[in-house]
Write a protein that holds these residues in place. Structure first.
Motif, PDB file in Angstrom:
ATOM      1  N   ARG A 352      -3.692   1.089   3.786  1.00 38.38           N
ATOM      2  CA  ARG A 352      -2.649   1.509   4.716  1.00 38.38           C
ATOM      3  C   ARG A 352      -2.140   0.350   5.563  1.00 38.38           C
ATOM      4  O   ARG A 352      -0.999   0.377   6.028  1.00 38.38           O
ATOM      5  CB  ARG A 352      -3.173   2.632   5.609  1.00 38.38           C
ATOM      6  CG  ARG A 352      -3.488   3.910   4.844  1.00 38.38           C
ATOM      7  CD  ARG A 352      -3.864   5.019   5.791  1.00 38.38           C
ATOM      8  NE  ARG A 352      -4.381   6.186   5.071  1.00 38.38           N
ATOM      9  CZ  ARG A 352      -4.902   7.253   5.665  1.00 38.38           C
ATOM     10  NH1 ARG A 352      -4.978   7.300   6.986  1.00 38.38           N
ATOM     11  NH2 ARG A 352      -5.349   8.266   4.949  1.00 38.38           N
ATOM     12  N   ALA A 353      -2.976  -0.653   5.763  1.00 40.79           N
ATOM     13  CA  ALA A 353      -2.559  -1.837   6.519  1.00 40.79           C
ATOM     14  C   ALA A 353      -1.793  -2.826   5.653  1.00 40.79           C
ATOM     15  O   ALA A 353      -1.345  -3.862   6.146  1.00 40.79           O
ATOM     16  CB  ALA A 353      -3.786  -2.524   7.114  1.00 40.79           C
ATOM     17  N   GLY A 354      -1.647  -2.517   4.371  1.00 41.64           N
ATOM     18  CA  GLY A 354      -0.912  -3.389   3.471  1.00 41.64           C
ATOM     19  C   GLY A 354      -1.667  -4.625   3.044  1.00 41.64           C
ATOM     20  O   GLY A 354      -1.079  -5.590   2.551  1.00 41.64           O
ATOM     21  N   ARG A 355      -3.001  -4.595   3.187  1.00 45.26           N
ATOM     22  CA  ARG A 355      -3.788  -5.771   2.808  1.00 45.26           C
ATOM     23  C   ARG A 355      -4.186  -5.732   1.328  1.00 45.26           C
ATOM     24  O   ARG A 355      -4.502  -6.772   0.751  1.00 45.26           O
ATOM     25  CB  ARG A 355      -5.057  -5.875   3.653  1.00 45.26           C
ATOM     26  CG  ARG A 355      -4.837  -5.925   5.153  1.00 45.26           C
ATOM     27  CD  ARG A 355      -3.959  -7.104   5.549  1.00 45.26           C
ATOM     28  NE  ARG A 355      -2.577  -6.674   5.830  1.00 45.26           N
ATOM     29  CZ  ARG A 355      -1.630  -7.494   6.209  1.00 45.26           C
ATOM     30  NH1 ARG A 355      -1.855  -8.791   6.343  1.00 45.26           N
ATOM     31  NH2 ARG A 355      -0.408  -7.043   6.448  1.00 45.26           N
ATOM     32  N   ILE A 356      -4.206  -4.547   0.722  1.00 43.07           N
ATOM     33  CA  ILE A 356      -4.467  -4.399  -0.708  1.00 43.07           C
ATOM     34  C   ILE A 356      -3.463  -3.402  -1.270  1.00 43.07           C
ATOM     35  O   ILE A 356      -2.828  -2.655  -0.519  1.00 43.07           O
ATOM     36  CB  ILE A 356      -5.913  -3.922  -0.999  1.00 43.07           C
ATOM     37  CG1 ILE A 356      -6.186  -2.562  -0.339  1.00 43.07           C
ATOM     38  CG2 ILE A 356      -6.930  -4.956  -0.551  1.00 43.07           C
ATOM     39  CD1 ILE A 356      -7.548  -1.966  -0.689  1.00 43.07           C
ATOM     40  N   ASP A 357      -3.315  -3.369  -2.603  1.00 44.58           N
ATOM     41  CA  ASP A 357      -2.399  -2.422  -3.237  1.00 44.58           C
ATOM     42  C   ASP A 357      -3.176  -1.250  -3.833  1.00 44.58           C
ATOM     43  O   ASP A 357      -4.413  -1.189  -3.766  1.00 44.58           O
ATOM     44  CB  ASP A 357      -1.551  -3.119  -4.302  1.00 44.58           C
ATOM     45  CG  ASP A 357      -2.385  -3.809  -5.386  1.00 44.58           C
ATOM     46  OD1 ASP A 357      -3.583  -3.469  -5.539  1.00 44.58           O
ATOM     47  OD2 ASP A 357      -1.848  -4.689  -6.074  1.00 44.58           O
ATOM     48  N   ASP A 358      -2.443  -0.309  -4.437  1.00 39.02           N
ATOM     49  CA  ASP A 358      -3.078   0.884  -4.996  1.00 39.02           C
ATOM     50  C   ASP A 358      -4.109   0.529  -6.061  1.00 39.02           C
ATOM     51  O   ASP A 358      -5.207   1.098  -6.099  1.00 39.02           O
ATOM     52  CB  ASP A 358      -2.026   1.807  -5.616  1.00 39.02           C
ATOM     53  CG  ASP A 358      -1.152   2.498  -4.575  1.00 39.02           C
ATOM     54  OD1 ASP A 358      -1.380   2.265  -3.365  1.00 39.02           O
ATOM     55  OD2 ASP A 358      -0.255   3.267  -4.966  1.00 39.02           O
ATOM     56  N   ALA A 359      -3.758  -0.413  -6.942  1.00 32.69           N
ATOM     57  CA  ALA A 359      -4.658  -0.766  -8.041  1.00 32.69           C
ATOM     58  C   ALA A 359      -5.969  -1.334  -7.521  1.00 32.69           C
ATOM     59  O   ALA A 359      -7.049  -1.003  -8.029  1.00 32.69           O
ATOM     60  CB  ALA A 359      -3.977  -1.763  -8.971  1.00 32.69           C
ATOM     61  N   THR A 360      -5.890  -2.167  -6.495  1.00 30.05           N
ATOM     62  CA  THR A 360      -7.110  -2.741  -5.923  1.00 30.05           C
ATOM     63  C   THR A 360      -7.967  -1.654  -5.285  1.00 30.05           C
ATOM     64  O   THR A 360      -9.188  -1.632  -5.445  1.00 30.05           O
ATOM     65  CB  THR A 360      -6.760  -3.817  -4.881  1.00 30.05           C
ATOM     66  OG1 THR A 360      -5.994  -4.838  -5.511  1.00 30.05           O
ATOM     67  CG2 THR A 360      -8.014  -4.427  -4.287  1.00 30.05           C
ATOM     68  N   TYR A 361      -7.311  -0.736  -4.561  1.00 30.19           N
ATOM     69  CA  TYR A 361      -8.083   0.345  -3.944  1.00 30.19           C
ATOM     70  C   TYR A 361      -8.780   1.192  -5.007  1.00 30.19           C
ATOM     71  O   TYR A 361      -9.947   1.552  -4.841  1.00 30.19           O
ATOM     72  CB  TYR A 361      -7.200   1.239  -3.074  1.00 30.19           C
ATOM     73  CG  TYR A 361      -8.019   2.368  -2.482  1.00 30.19           C
ATOM     74  CD1 TYR A 361      -8.860   2.148  -1.405  1.00 30.19           C
ATOM     75  CD2 TYR A 361      -8.002   3.638  -3.060  1.00 30.19           C
ATOM     76  CE1 TYR A 361      -9.660   3.157  -0.897  1.00 30.19           C
ATOM     77  CE2 TYR A 361      -8.797   4.659  -2.557  1.00 30.19           C
ATOM     78  CZ  TYR A 361      -9.620   4.407  -1.479  1.00 30.19           C
ATOM     79  OH  TYR A 361     -10.421   5.401  -0.996  1.00 30.19           O
ATOM     80  N   LEU A 362      -8.088   1.500  -6.082  1.00 32.78           N
ATOM     81  CA  LEU A 362      -8.704   2.312  -7.128  1.00 32.78           C
ATOM     82  C   LEU A 362      -9.889   1.599  -7.756  1.00 32.78           C
ATOM     83  O   LEU A 362     -10.900   2.236  -8.100  1.00 32.78           O
ATOM     84  CB  LEU A 362      -7.678   2.678  -8.197  1.00 32.78           C
ATOM     85  CG  LEU A 362      -6.596   3.671  -7.773  1.00 32.78           C
ATOM     86  CD1 LEU A 362      -5.660   3.973  -8.939  1.00 32.78           C
ATOM     87  CD2 LEU A 362      -7.207   4.960  -7.236  1.00 32.78           C
ATOM     88  N   ARG A 363      -9.820   0.278  -7.889  1.00 35.14           N
ATOM     89  CA  ARG A 363     -10.969  -0.471  -8.408  1.00 35.14           C
ATOM     90  C   ARG A 363     -12.154  -0.357  -7.455  1.00 35.14           C
ATOM     91  O   ARG A 363     -13.302  -0.219  -7.889  1.00 35.14           O
ATOM     92  CB  ARG A 363     -10.603  -1.938  -8.617  1.00 35.14           C
ATOM     93  CG  ARG A 363      -9.747  -2.200  -9.844  1.00 35.14           C
ATOM     94  CD  ARG A 363      -9.779  -3.664 -10.251  1.00 35.14           C
ATOM     95  NE  ARG A 363      -9.269  -4.548  -9.221  1.00 35.14           N
ATOM     96  CZ  ARG A 363      -7.985  -4.879  -9.082  1.00 35.14           C
ATOM     97  NH1 ARG A 363      -7.076  -4.384  -9.920  1.00 35.14           N
ATOM     98  NH2 ARG A 363      -7.604  -5.697  -8.120  1.00 35.14           N
ATOM     99  N   LEU A 364     -11.878  -0.401  -6.164  1.00 36.04           N
ATOM    100  CA  LEU A 364     -12.956  -0.323  -5.179  1.00 36.04           C
ATOM    101  C   LEU A 364     -13.617   1.059  -5.193  1.00 36.04           C
ATOM    102  O   LEU A 364     -14.853   1.175  -5.173  1.00 36.04           O
ATOM    103  CB  LEU A 364     -12.414  -0.647  -3.789  1.00 36.04           C
ATOM    104  CG  LEU A 364     -11.943  -2.096  -3.579  1.00 36.04           C
ATOM    105  CD1 LEU A 364     -11.210  -2.229  -2.248  1.00 36.04           C
ATOM    106  CD2 LEU A 364     -13.108  -3.058  -3.648  1.00 36.04           C
ATOM    107  N   ILE A 365     -12.812   2.125  -5.207  1.00 35.96           N
ATOM    108  CA  ILE A 365     -13.403   3.469  -5.208  1.00 35.96           C
ATOM    109  C   ILE A 365     -14.058   3.752  -6.550  1.00 35.96           C
ATOM    110  O   ILE A 365     -15.069   4.470  -6.630  1.00 35.96           O
ATOM    111  CB  ILE A 365     -12.344   4.533  -4.839  1.00 35.96           C
ATOM    112  CG1 ILE A 365     -13.023   5.836  -4.382  1.00 35.96           C
ATOM    113  CG2 ILE A 365     -11.405   4.817  -5.990  1.00 35.96           C
ATOM    114  CD1 ILE A 365     -13.742   5.720  -3.079  1.00 35.96           C
TER     115      ILE A 365
END
Length: 610
Positions: A352-365
């Protein structure tokens, strides 16, 4: 009681404080702090004690083991000291005379939890250096940190803490004020020739200091990203008007980040006005880098996690933590909420802070999901019980930990995601609303599980008792796949890596495969592997007309080279210097999850909080 609002008030209060500590760097080569504690009005039988643990790190660490040379005086008269237990002492005093205690503390733990001192850096938490004065812990405390001499060939040191300075020089050394012992214990000190930067987030001054950074460190990038994270979290809790006229009042008026960059290390410990962090130097943002190190995303997640704790555990906290007992374990079943939910939001708020994108977040979760799914202990212990047992299980991990317990960080994060996605699917609110309601209803104070249940019902318009029972208090699997699918995320089954396929956790160094963990129900357990085995090689079964083949292996992936299409082998392991031959069969159908956004619009709506 809050910090004084001006330097004059702080000075007056510190001067009037009946408890005063003086901390000196007695011998940096010997890693010794010297502490002088003056009690202006001691009791006739004055007791003092050193905490056995530090809030936020749920393990009895016995800080008193590092204390030495304790002596007591009233005026010029030496006073006898009686030790009552492992961390408590009693001094028989003459009424009306100040009591002065002197002692040394060995500081040789380069972590965020205790204390460290050498020629390059000093760091301490109050729980490691400051004796508690019985019956006076609620009164004002003053602490003076003395500047050490500048050593030949070394830079002059500075000092930083979140406590309010009463009489402090330009380098930050001098007298600081704490409202009570809890605030003193909750305010670490960093000393050394560190890098320092400042910024404002929603009008609140923040300071970031980094010890151990190299010349390639991109300080501007760190400050810009941290500012974005802080402002996103402030608005999460208090709305878009925070920091503006008519906006909500923040629970703090300043904040300090203290980061220790080392060759190998990771972790953080939250405090009410500050946080202590540790990371590898390679994970710091790099000057001129087109792509930052992968570990920098992890570091940003750590910063996000500890800052979120400013609300969720340092202020809004388990009822069992309403008043800390520093002499023993403080059990709660709610770490799944305070650590787990924080672990859900740390990376989500990076998005939400714009530090990562959707793809990066999905990799993390995705990584979090696979970590939980590869932990057999999730089927043995509920996340609520894992919270209660943190003191003896999570913080005392051994070769059987993954088989007997589950992390309240990782599974707690997935529980949070399940609640968030369920609420979003039902269309009446989100987990964001629940967290803000809990904050408002508790006035940023202690809560119980019943309060969580009420907040969920208030936001969602129905009872979530069955979900709490199933997801928090049972070992049932979480309904991850269906909830993710409803928010545009598809799941695929990928073949597991070889160690996961066999049910092993290993280290591969210097040409040696060392077994660390044998997972419950796996092929390796069925074959008879044990933790601490060294896996030396394999033998292939004799085939008609061919000699037996035996191969040395240096890494698990060697199996593909030597086995070919075969599934059966004899594993040769060394255990207590004995060579054992274990019949091992490669299993089939062992998979891990891979997430991908099938409906990008749905996914983005969730991840951006809309």
């Amino acid at each position: 009681m809050g910090a004084p609002r001006s330097a004059a008030n702080a000075t007056a209060t510190a001067t009037a404080a009946a408890i005063h500590y003086r901390v000196e760097c007695a011998d940096r080569n010997a890693h010794l702090f010297a502490v002088t504690l003056t009690i202006d009005r001691p009791a006739p039988h004055q007791r003092v004690s050193l905490p056995v643990w530090i809030p936020g790190s749920y393990l009895v660490r016995e800080f008193a083991k590092n204390l030495q040379g304790l002596n007591a005086k009233q005026g010029r008269r030496n006073i006898g000291i009686a030790q009552l237990d492992k961390c408590t002492w009693e001094v028989d005093c003459t009424p009306g005379q100040p009591l002065v205690l002197r002692y040394e503390v060995c500081a040789y733990d380069n972590s965020v939890r205790t204390a460290w001192l050498d020629v390059d850096r000093g760091f301490f938490n109050g729980t490691s250096l400051c004796l508690r004065v019985d019956a006076q812990t609620d009164s004002a405390h003053a602490i003076e940190v003395v500047a050490p001499k500048v050593l030949p060939g070394h830079a002059r040191w500075s000092c930083v803490t979140a406590l309010f300075g009463a009489k402090v020089d330009k380098q930050g050394f001098g007298v600081y004020w704490a409202a009570d012992y809890d605030e003193l214990a909750d305010s670490p000190f960093e000393m050394g020739a560190f890098w320092s930067g400042e910024f404002e987030a929603c009008g609140v001054p923040h300071r970031f200091v980094v010890a151990g950074a190299t010349a390639s460190f991109d300080s501007e990038r760190l400050i810009a990203d941290t500012k974005a994270i802080c402002e996103t979290e402030m608005r999460f809790w208090h709305g878009d008007k925070v920091g503006k006229r008519g906006g909500a009042k923040l629970p703090f008026d300043h904040y300090v980040f203290m980061l220790n960059a080392v060759d190998d290390g990771y972790g953080g410990l939250e405090h009410r006005h500050s946080t202590a962090l540790i990371c590898t130097r390679r994970d710091l943002p790099q000057l001129g880098a087109k792509k930052q190190p992968e570990g920098y995303t992890t570091l940003m997640g750590l910063i996000s996690h500890e800052y979120f704790h400013t609300w969720n555990v340092k202020r809004m906290r388990p009822a069992e933590f309403a008043r800390y007992d520093y002499t023993r374990e403080n059990h709660t079943q709610l770490l799944w909420l305070f650590e787990g939910f924080t672990s859900y939001y740390d990376d989500l708020l990076l998005r939400r802070a714009g530090r990562i994108d959707d793809a990066t977040y999905l990799r993390l979760i995705n990584k979090t999901i696979n970590q939980v799914m590869q932990t057999p202990g999730r089927l043995v212990q509920s996340v609520a019980d894992a919270s209660f047992d943190a003191w003896v299980k999570y913080y005392r991990q051994d070769e059987q930990t993954p088989n007997g317990t589950v992390s309240y960080y990782t599974k707690g994060a997935l529980v949070a995601m399940c609640f968030d996605l369920t609420l979003r699917s039902e269309g009446k609110g989100t987990l964001d609303d629940v967290m803000r309601l809990l904050w408002t209803k508790s006035a940023g104070g202690p809560i119980e599980e019943a309060d969580v249940a009420k907040a969920l019902e208030s936001v969602g318009g129905r009872s979530y008792a069955s979900e709490i029972a199933q997801w928090v208090h049972s070992t049932d699997e979480l309904p991850l796949s269906g909830l993710l699918r409803a928010h545009g995320i598809a799941t695929l089954d990928d073949p597991a890596q070889r160690a996961q396929e066999l049910g092993l956790r290993v280290t591969e160094t210097n040409g040696s495969v060392q077994v660390k963990v044998v997972l419950r129900g796996g092929a390796a357990e069925a074959a008879g592997f044990a933790a601490h085995d060294e896996w030396i090689g394999i033998e292939l079964p004799t085939r008609k007309g061919q000699p037996t083949q035996a191969w040395r292996i240096t890494k698990i992936e060697d199996l593909a080279l030597y086995l070919g299409p075969q599934k059966k082998m004899i594993a040769i392991v060394a255990r207590d210097r004995r060579l054992l031959r274990l019949p091992l069969t490669l299993p089939t159908g062992v998979t891990t999850w891979r997430l991908f956004a099938k409906d990008a619009a749905l996914t983005t709506k969730w991840l951006t909080g809309n």
